[in-house]
Scaffold this active site. Structure first.
Site, PDB file in Angstrom:
ATOM      1  N   ARG A 147      20.643   3.985  -0.717  1.00  0.00           N
ATOM      2  CA  ARG A 147      19.728   4.018  -1.981  1.00  0.00           C
ATOM      3  C   ARG A 147      18.972   5.539  -1.986  1.00  0.00           C
ATOM      4  O   ARG A 147      18.722   6.052  -0.852  1.00  0.00           O
ATOM      5  CB  ARG A 147      18.706   2.829  -1.791  1.00  0.00           C
ATOM      6  CG  ARG A 147      17.549   3.044  -2.867  1.00  0.00           C
ATOM      7  CD  ARG A 147      16.186   3.916  -2.241  1.00  0.00           C
ATOM      8  NE  ARG A 147      15.052   3.451  -3.166  1.00  0.00           N
ATOM      9  CZ  ARG A 147      14.067   4.448  -3.419  1.00  0.00           C
ATOM     10  NH1 ARG A 147      13.920   5.305  -2.385  1.00  0.00           N
ATOM     11  NH2 ARG A 147      13.314   4.130  -4.194  1.00  0.00           N
ATOM     12  N   THR A 207       5.361  10.781  -6.349  1.00  0.00           N
ATOM     13  CA  THR A 207       5.394   9.988  -5.270  1.00  0.00           C
ATOM     14  C   THR A 207       5.111   8.568  -5.789  1.00  0.00           C
ATOM     15  O   THR A 207       4.528   8.304  -6.604  1.00  0.00           O
ATOM     16  CB  THR A 207       4.455  10.305  -4.090  1.00  0.00           C
ATOM     17  OG1 THR A 207       4.632   9.220  -3.058  1.00  0.00           O
ATOM     18  CG2 THR A 207       3.239  10.494  -4.320  1.00  0.00           C
ATOM     19  N   THR A 245       5.998   9.828   0.242  1.00  0.00           N
ATOM     20  CA  THR A 245       6.902  10.728   0.300  1.00  0.00           C
ATOM     21  C   THR A 245       5.753  12.277   0.402  1.00  0.00           C
ATOM     22  O   THR A 245       4.465  11.908   0.246  1.00  0.00           O
ATOM     23  CB  THR A 245       7.206  10.959  -1.212  1.00  0.00           C
ATOM     24  OG1 THR A 245       8.086   9.960  -1.223  1.00  0.00           O
ATOM     25  CG2 THR A 245       7.977  12.452  -1.841  1.00  0.00           C
ATOM     26  N   GLY A 295      16.191   7.550  -4.299  1.00  0.00           N
ATOM     27  CA  GLY A 295      15.120   7.186  -5.233  1.00  0.00           C
ATOM     28  C   GLY A 295      15.141   8.477  -6.010  1.00  0.00           C
ATOM     29  O   GLY A 295      15.778   9.625  -6.242  1.00  0.00           O
TER      30      GLY A 295
HETATM   31  N1  ASP Z   1       8.998   8.121  -4.100  1.00  0.00           N
HETATM   32  C1  ASP Z   1       9.916   7.715  -2.980  1.00  0.00           C
HETATM   33  C2  ASP Z   1      11.133   6.818  -2.961  1.00  0.00           C
HETATM   34  O1  ASP Z   1      11.061   5.985  -3.918  1.00  0.00           O
HETATM   35  C3  ASP Z   1       8.685   6.899  -2.180  1.00  0.00           C
HETATM   36  C4  ASP Z   1       7.674   7.391  -1.868  1.00  0.00           C
HETATM   37  O2  ASP Z   1       6.930   8.232  -2.746  1.00  0.00           O
HETATM   38  O3  ASP Z   1       6.819   6.927  -1.014  1.00  0.00           O
HETATM   39  O4  ASP Z   1      11.967   7.016  -2.628  1.00  0.00           O
END
Ligand code: ASP
Length: 298
Positions: free
Chosen positions: A201, A223, A173, A203
């Site tokens: 989905r 993240t 992220t 997140g």
């Molecule tokens: N936190 C993000 C998610 O689960 C993924 C990431 O941080 O890379 O959607």
């Protein structure tokens, strides 16, 4: 006191030098705004757009693909004045963070998802854009061939169940926290999510208090593994502790707790005094800050 801290995702960083250069360029762009007494919200949006446009990072262009080889992105923004906006599972948009900002500024809603989020973006004049890269197509093919996904113990079964739905043929992220000359904190987070995720989905990056949170005292962007971040309300937890501790100490306390729970994540944050902090339970995290005219990149 003004300050800016950004991240380009926690986990294993595959293209370290490119990621470093991307973080540096992002910091310079965001700082230009803050240094001219611009607003924190403009600084974090500029920073996150820069990261979204860089295919090295998992947000905007270069986002990871879901199990149907589609890009579905989540983004959110919050200010210390208590304003929040987010979009989830949005497709075909160049800069989801700007859609999140419009939701915050132009509606009374907090979160728009899927087709509704795209409809809103269209109504607001955002043009269609394909953020999918060849590189991510190859990476997902390999993951499916291997049939193993760290985050889904039942990945093989899901591949089977979803294979006839297929339409066509990273951890990482991005986020930014800024404190401006007026004492306002803004936080922005944007992601493509987790490679091979199920369509639909959403997140932590679209959830208030999970991936993004700001109070009059502190702001945090997270993240990592979204489901674990949501369960632990990571960004809010750090902001709560920042009432009694400086931001780095608050982050350290939360990271210790998360390590015990095997929560793989990283955070950046800053507080109203202009202190900045970061931490991660993963192998690595791409991050950097500018403060007092000094720039540090991981
Ligand atoms: N936190 C993000 C998610 O689960 C993924 C990431 O941080 O890379 O959607």
């Amino acid at each position: 006191m003004i300050a800016l801290i950004v991240h380009g995702g926690a986990g294993k960083i595959e293209e370290k030098e490119e990621a470093r250069r991307g973080i540096e360029k992002t910091l310079i762009k965001g700082w230009e705004i803050l240094a001219k007494n611009g607003k924190a919200i403009d600084a974090v949006c500029t920073a996150v757009c820069e990261l979204e446009d860089n295919p090295v990072f998992n947000a905007g262009t270069g986002s990871v693909l879901n199990l149907l080889f589609e890009v579905e992105m989540d983004a959110s923004i919050m200010t210390s004045e208590g304003h929040f906006g987010a979009c989830g599972a949005i497709k075909n948009i160049k800069n989801p963070i700007l859609v999140a900002r419009k939701i915050m500024e132009e509606t009374d809603h907090l979160l728009l998802v899927g087709e509704g989020a795209n409809m809103f973006a269209k109504a607001m004049g955002f043009s269609e854009y394909n953020p999918k890269t060849e590189k991510e197509i190859e990476k997902l093919k390999k993951l499916i061939e291997k049939g193993e996904n760290f985050y889904f113990p039942n990945f093989k079964k899901l591949i089977e169940l979803y294979k006839n739905l297929k339409k066509e043929e990273k951890y990482g992220t991005v986020g930014a926290c800024a404190l401006d000359y007026y004492g306002v904190i803004a936080v922005a987070t944007s992601t493509g999510g987790i490679r091979g995720k199920l369509p639909g989905r959403i997140g932590d990056s679209a959830i208030i208090g999970a991936g993004t949170y700001a109070t009059p005292l502190a702001g945090v962007s997270a993240t990592g593994h979204g489901e674990s971040i949501v369960k632990n309300f990571v960004a809010k937890e750090v902001c709560e502790l920042a009432k009694n501790y400086d931001i780095q100490t608050a982050i350290n306390i939360v990271m210790e707790e998360l390590k015990k729970k095997n929560c793989l994540c990283g955070v950046i944050g800053l507080d109203i005094k202009g202190n900045i902090g970061h931490g991660y339970t993963t192998k690595d995290m791409a991050w950097g800050f500018i403060k007092d005219g000094k720039m540090i990149v991981f």
